[in-house]
Design an enzyme around this catalytic site. Sequence first.
Site, PDB file in Angstrom:
ATOM      1  N   ASP A   1      20.173   6.920  97.690  1.00 15.27           N
ATOM      2  CA  ASP A   1      21.292   7.663  97.117  1.00 15.27           C
ATOM      3  C   ASP A   1      22.537   7.178  97.852  1.00 15.27           C
ATOM      4  O   ASP A   1      22.768   7.536  98.996  1.00 15.27           O
ATOM      5  CB  ASP A   1      21.063   9.173  97.338  1.00 15.27           C
ATOM      6  CG  ASP A   1      22.268  10.025  96.931  1.00 15.27           C
ATOM      7  OD1 ASP A   1      23.255   9.461  96.409  1.00 15.27           O
ATOM      8  OD2 ASP A   1      22.215  11.252  97.147  1.00 15.27           O
TER       9      ASP A   1
ATOM     10  N   ASP B   1      25.890  18.747  89.659  1.00 16.82           N
ATOM     11  CA  ASP B   1      25.976  17.976  90.911  1.00 16.82           C
ATOM     12  C   ASP B   1      27.396  18.002  91.467  1.00 16.82           C
ATOM     13  O   ASP B   1      28.291  17.332  90.948  1.00 16.82           O
ATOM     14  CB  ASP B   1      25.526  16.532  90.650  1.00 16.82           C
ATOM     15  CG  ASP B   1      25.618  15.639  91.900  1.00 16.82           C
ATOM     16  OD1 ASP B   1      26.156  16.085  92.930  1.00 16.82           O
ATOM     17  OD2 ASP B   1      25.151  14.489  91.829  1.00 16.82           O
TER      18      ASP B   1
ATOM     19  N   LYS C   1      32.947   4.704  97.614  1.00 16.08           N
ATOM     20  CA  LYS C   1      32.337   4.744  96.287  1.00 16.08           C
ATOM     21  C   LYS C   1      33.394   4.940  95.202  1.00 16.08           C
ATOM     22  O   LYS C   1      33.244   4.462  94.081  1.00 16.08           O
ATOM     23  CB  LYS C   1      31.308   5.873  96.246  1.00 16.08           C
ATOM     24  CG  LYS C   1      30.460   5.927  94.993  1.00 16.08           C
ATOM     25  CD  LYS C   1      29.375   6.965  95.181  1.00 16.08           C
ATOM     26  CE  LYS C   1      28.487   7.111  93.957  1.00 16.08           C
ATOM     27  NZ  LYS C   1      27.394   8.073  94.220  1.00 16.08           N
TER      28      LYS C   1
ATOM     29  N   GLU D   1      21.958   9.531  88.731  1.00 16.07           N
ATOM     30  CA  GLU D   1      21.666  10.578  89.712  1.00 16.07           C
ATOM     31  C   GLU D   1      21.011  11.831  89.102  1.00 16.07           C
ATOM     32  O   GLU D   1      20.036  12.341  89.660  1.00 16.07           O
ATOM     33  CB  GLU D   1      22.946  10.926  90.489  1.00 16.07           C
ATOM     34  CG  GLU D   1      23.336   9.802  91.445  1.00 16.07           C
ATOM     35  CD  GLU D   1      24.777   9.854  91.934  1.00 16.07           C
ATOM     36  OE1 GLU D   1      25.445  10.883  91.732  1.00 16.07           O
ATOM     37  OE2 GLU D   1      25.230   8.858  92.530  1.00 16.07           O
TER      38      GLU D   1
HETATM   39 MG    MG Z   1      25.610  12.837  95.526  1.00 11.26          MG
END
Ligand code: MG
Length: 625
Positions: free
Chosen positions: A25, A208, A87, A186
């Site tokens: 992840d 999320d 990211k 994800e």
């Molecule tokens: Mg995350």
Amino acid sequence: MALLQISEPGQATAPHQHRLAAGIDLGTTNSLVASVRSGVADTLPDRDGEHLLPSVVRYGAGQAAQVGHAALAAAVNDPLNTIASVKRLMGRGIADIRHIGTELPYEFVTGSSAMPLLHTVAGDVSPVEVSAEILRNLKLRAEQTLGGELDGVVITVPAYFDEAQRQATKDAGRLAGLNVLRLLNEPTAAAVAYGLDKGSEGVIAIYDLGGGTFDISILRLNQGVFEVMSTAGDTALGGDDMDRAVASWIMAQAGIRDDAGRSVMRHLMQLARQAKEALTTEQQVTVQIPHGVDGQWSGVLTRDSFNALIRPLVDKSMGPCRRALRDAGVRVDEVQTVVMVGGSTRVPLVRERVADFFKAEPMVDIDPDKVVAVGAAIQADILAGNKPDDEMLLLDVIPLSLGLETMGGLTEKIIPRNTTIPTARAQEFTTFKDGQTAMSLHVVQGERELVDDCRSLARFELRDIPPMVAGAARIRVAFQVDADGLLSVTAEEQTQGVKSSIEIKPSYGLTDREIETMLKDSMAHALEDRDVRRLREEQVEADRVLEALHAAMASDGEQLLEVDERAAIDVAAAHLAEARAGTDYRAIKRAIEALEKASSGYVERRMNSSIRKAMAGHAIDEFSK
Ligand code: MG
Ligand code: ADP
């Protein structure tokens, strides 16, 4: 090599060798690596027992980059060389980054490429390289823990990562020396971690909320197969925003001004984050910060006041939830299960609001920080071939429509968003001029009508079209998206079969060659880069000095300067301007010194004069303490 192979009677094939696989992840805030061991998927800790690796990389001159907690701790004192939240920059162009906002404290180098580079003492680095450092760290951790080289990994990406962002993630994996078996969305990973694929039919929502991004996905489980029906979210909403809200509160309470400087701000953000995380279990926290003449400010933040601070942020996540349900065509009461993902879903107010919205108690059994990595590990284990019988079909969707530019700068969508992948679609086009023998194709991604408002992915040409009257040629353009969500486009003239195709390498993605040379280059050019940096620094200093001088002379040059003194300053200033236009940083430095010398008398007189002005109207003893 095995000396002896023992086969069970009746077993035709040699015993299956277990391949080492891991799920990663790669988060905005934290990254994790997980693996299936003895049939159980779990995240792997580092030597200190920490599972979460802060996604922070610190560059130092002439040394290996630091990753994780050590880098995070250094962020306060060395903000410019410490890269966090990289990211957000993955697969982005310079223009996108300006769009992301002014919050990013790094210095960007806008060189020849459209890809942003971050300026550090160790040279300029791309977001892909920074991510590769994080991945390398996790690779090492996994290999040390598992006792061997990794055969392959699955890396997760947010569901709405576009082509460029996916490609950049894959590139980072390759740069880190990983065999990327697949990129996995994800939310899909989270659903797999909960074993929801083994359950009955139904609609699942994955909520999320991480450090920097919010993602909501609606999945449908149908005969053991997942279909991602829709995704929505906000790329600029997460725990960091809660930290900022708390930091602003501290600043207002403690009377800290917002021009306090970068290190003060980062320190404040760290304090804010600690306070926020403590409030997940505590009803109130005491915040202390070194500040002001007394040396310390301290105040109490209660859960209720914290909730009031973050309520607008939590509410902001409900818009995308509504949108995702609408896109999926399901009503809120059709959602059977809600899965919580991301560290920020530990915040009690978030859980409350989500339960309210979906009218269902969200699933929180698996650590929300770890659940994505765990799902990725399960998937990696299967893809590596450790469970040959276990056929898991995961369907993902395309986050943004893919299409072509047509006349007038308009987009023609070929594959609409939320189409499940892998997929292939084709459409026919024709020429618009008599005798036209070439056609240029521009592949774009986005929902807007005008090409300019969409993301440009690639351009290519179809040549040698047989000359015909306008509108007679039939050109079939096929879009194909593989399981990783990566696109290839083929154009074919139908009568003669002339073909042209392209695998999409986004404009600011990297070619294979670029990746290979990148690492070598960064080492070879370290010296050069340092000189470039010095030059830029001296140029900035020259501009500052010249500007200050001109402003001063405009205001009081007439009164305070002798004629020949002024002439000497003008000459020195002209020299500096000349050096500033060149590329020799030492020459600029010398010219600055010469100008400072020529103007030293003037500067002194100005200071005296301004002191006199400041004292005018005050009694002398006010100043004589
Ligand atoms: Mg995350
Ligand atoms: P990402 O997916 O962006 O890498 P994570 O899922 O690791 O992020 O979540 C990181 C965020 O979760 C951070 O903002 C962090 O402060 C927050 N977080 C972690 N633990 C807690 C907690 N106990 N209470 C509140 N927030 C938390």
